[in-house]
Scaffold this active site. Structure first.
Site, PDB file in Angstrom:
ATOM      1  NE  ARG A  81      -3.453  -2.285   2.894  1.00  0.00           N
ATOM      2  CZ  ARG A  81      -3.127  -3.419   3.530  1.00  0.00           C
ATOM      3  NH1 ARG A  81      -1.909  -3.537   4.070  1.00  0.00           N
ATOM      4  NH2 ARG A  81      -3.993  -4.404   3.631  1.00  0.00           N
ATOM      5  CE1 TYR A  99      -5.905  -7.985  -6.505  1.00  0.00           C
ATOM      6  CE2 TYR A  99      -6.011  -9.033  -4.360  1.00  0.00           C
ATOM      7  CZ  TYR A  99      -5.847  -7.906  -5.133  1.00  0.00           C
ATOM      8  OH  TYR A  99      -5.632  -6.696  -4.539  1.00  0.00           O
ATOM      9  CE  LYS A 135      -6.171  -1.173   5.071  1.00  0.00           C
ATOM     10  NZ  LYS A 135      -7.486  -1.481   4.465  1.00  0.00           N
ATOM     11  CG  HIS A 188      -5.465  -9.318   1.724  1.00  0.00           C
ATOM     12  ND1 HIS A 188      -5.693  -9.756   0.441  1.00  0.00           N
ATOM     13  CD2 HIS A 188      -5.382  -7.960   1.642  1.00  0.00           C
ATOM     14  CE1 HIS A 188      -5.752  -8.724  -0.378  1.00  0.00           C
ATOM     15  NE2 HIS A 188      -5.567  -7.617   0.323  1.00  0.00           N
ATOM     16  NE  ARG A 227      -2.652  -3.728  -1.126  1.00  0.00           N
ATOM     17  CZ  ARG A 227      -2.186  -4.546  -0.189  1.00  0.00           C
ATOM     18  NH1 ARG A 227      -0.887  -4.744  -0.082  1.00  0.00           N
ATOM     19  NH2 ARG A 227      -3.005  -5.177   0.633  1.00  0.00           N
ATOM     20  CG  HIS A 283      -4.823   0.556  -3.542  1.00  0.00           C
ATOM     21  ND1 HIS A 283      -4.105   0.321  -2.390  1.00  0.00           N
ATOM     22  CD2 HIS A 283      -5.865  -0.318  -3.509  1.00  0.00           C
ATOM     23  CE1 HIS A 283      -4.685  -0.639  -1.688  1.00  0.00           C
ATOM     24  NE2 HIS A 283      -5.749  -1.049  -2.353  1.00  0.00           N
TER      25      HIS A 283
END
Length: 309
Positions: A165, A290, A187, A281, A258, A255
């Protein structure tokens, strides 16, 4: 939570502050997520205050009905809030009332009868391999300052070559660089190790060799023109220039690089679990989107190439 400051009694206000503190310190939600949750609850309390004609009390929250929640959600939708934002609002409310129940403050069944809005599924817009490579190699074009050109190329290379990110790339320190790996803080403060391929390492080393400012190993290494910590806007502006120069779609953002990283890995047979780890994730279901992207691209190629397509 400014909206609720005048709309609640002190006990309710304290409960909201304690809830937000728990989300930040224990669940380690990102600052912007905390800000959004606090804003949602503030707007809810303000609505209830007008709805009942006075300060919101625990007694009123305990007697809350599903109709009250629906009225608030309808008002937010009338304010042009989309389904995704409405779903977040409902998530904020549920989180707050679950906190009240865990703390033994009150129990409310009102939210149990409210369904989450249906969110239309949107697929990430990945660039082609050629487009992504061009974006990296040309990121320093039309930039007279060599160190700035090298900086932008390094950040954009990290987005595509390491799947970071933009916030993760800009937070990198020299201390996070190892010979073949990167230590990335994602995150919620979660740390993961990401392979550092030679070409990306070369972009970073070129930037560090040209950087005119002294930066400690424990400070973010990407710097703005005057030496402060670099924010996302210059990199976003660089991608805007690249879109114009290369004829890329409006969806070509940092983004999107990514997304391109993940899509291209999957297209080359990359393992979904490994890609999940690389992207940071928390859930495999997030990464599984994806597979749909790759299938969609395959079907497009089939339709273009097959004689009966």
């Amino acid at each position: 939570m400014t909206d609720s400051a005048f709309a609640t009694d002190p006990f309710v206000r304290d409960s909201v502050e304690n809830w937000l503190r728990e989300l930040g310190s224990i669940k380690r939600l990102a600052p912007k997520t905390l800000e959004a949750y606090g804003r949602d609850i503030g707007q809810f309390m303000s609505f209830l205050s007008g709805h009942m004609g006075g300060a919101v009390t625990l007694a009123f929250l305990k007697d809350l009905r599903g109709a009250d929640i629906r009225a608030f959600m309808a008002e937010r939708r009338n304010d042009s809030l989309g389904s995704r934002s409405l779903a977040r609002v409902l998530s904020s409310l549920r989180s707050y009332f679950q906190f009240l129940e865990r703390e033994g403050i009150l129990t409310s069944e009102a939210l149990n009868v409210i369904r989450s809005p249906k969110i239309p599924r949107t697929l990430p817009k990945a660039l082609t391999v050629i487009e992504a490579k061009q974006a990296v190699s040309m990121a320093g074009e039309r930039e007279d300052r060599p160190w700035v050109a090298a900086r932008d190329m390094a950040v954009i290379a990290l987005c595509y070559g390491a799947g970071l990110r933009i916030s993760e790339a800009l937070a990198l320190r020299k201390a996070d660089l190892e010979s073949t790996t990167l230590r990335v803080t994602g995150k919620g403060g979660k740390v993961r190790m990401v392979p550092l391929i030679a070409s990306v390492r070369a972009f970073i080393d070129s930037y560090l060799g040209l950087l005119p400012f002294a930066v400690n190993t424990d400070e973010p290494m990407f710097r703005a023109i005057r030496g402060g910590v670099l924010g996302p806007r210059p990199i976003q502006a660089r991608m805007e220039l690249l879109r114009s120069a290369l004829g890329l779609p409006q969806t070509a953002t940092p983004h999107a690089l990514r997304h391109s990283f993940a899509t291209h890995l999957l297209g080359k047979g990359g393992d979904l679990r490994a890609i999940q780890e690389l992207l940071g994730h928390a859930s495999l279901s997030t990464t599984q989107i994806y597979t749909a992207v790759d299938t969609e691209r395959l079907l497009e190629s089939y339709a273009l190439a097959h004689p009966r397509g």
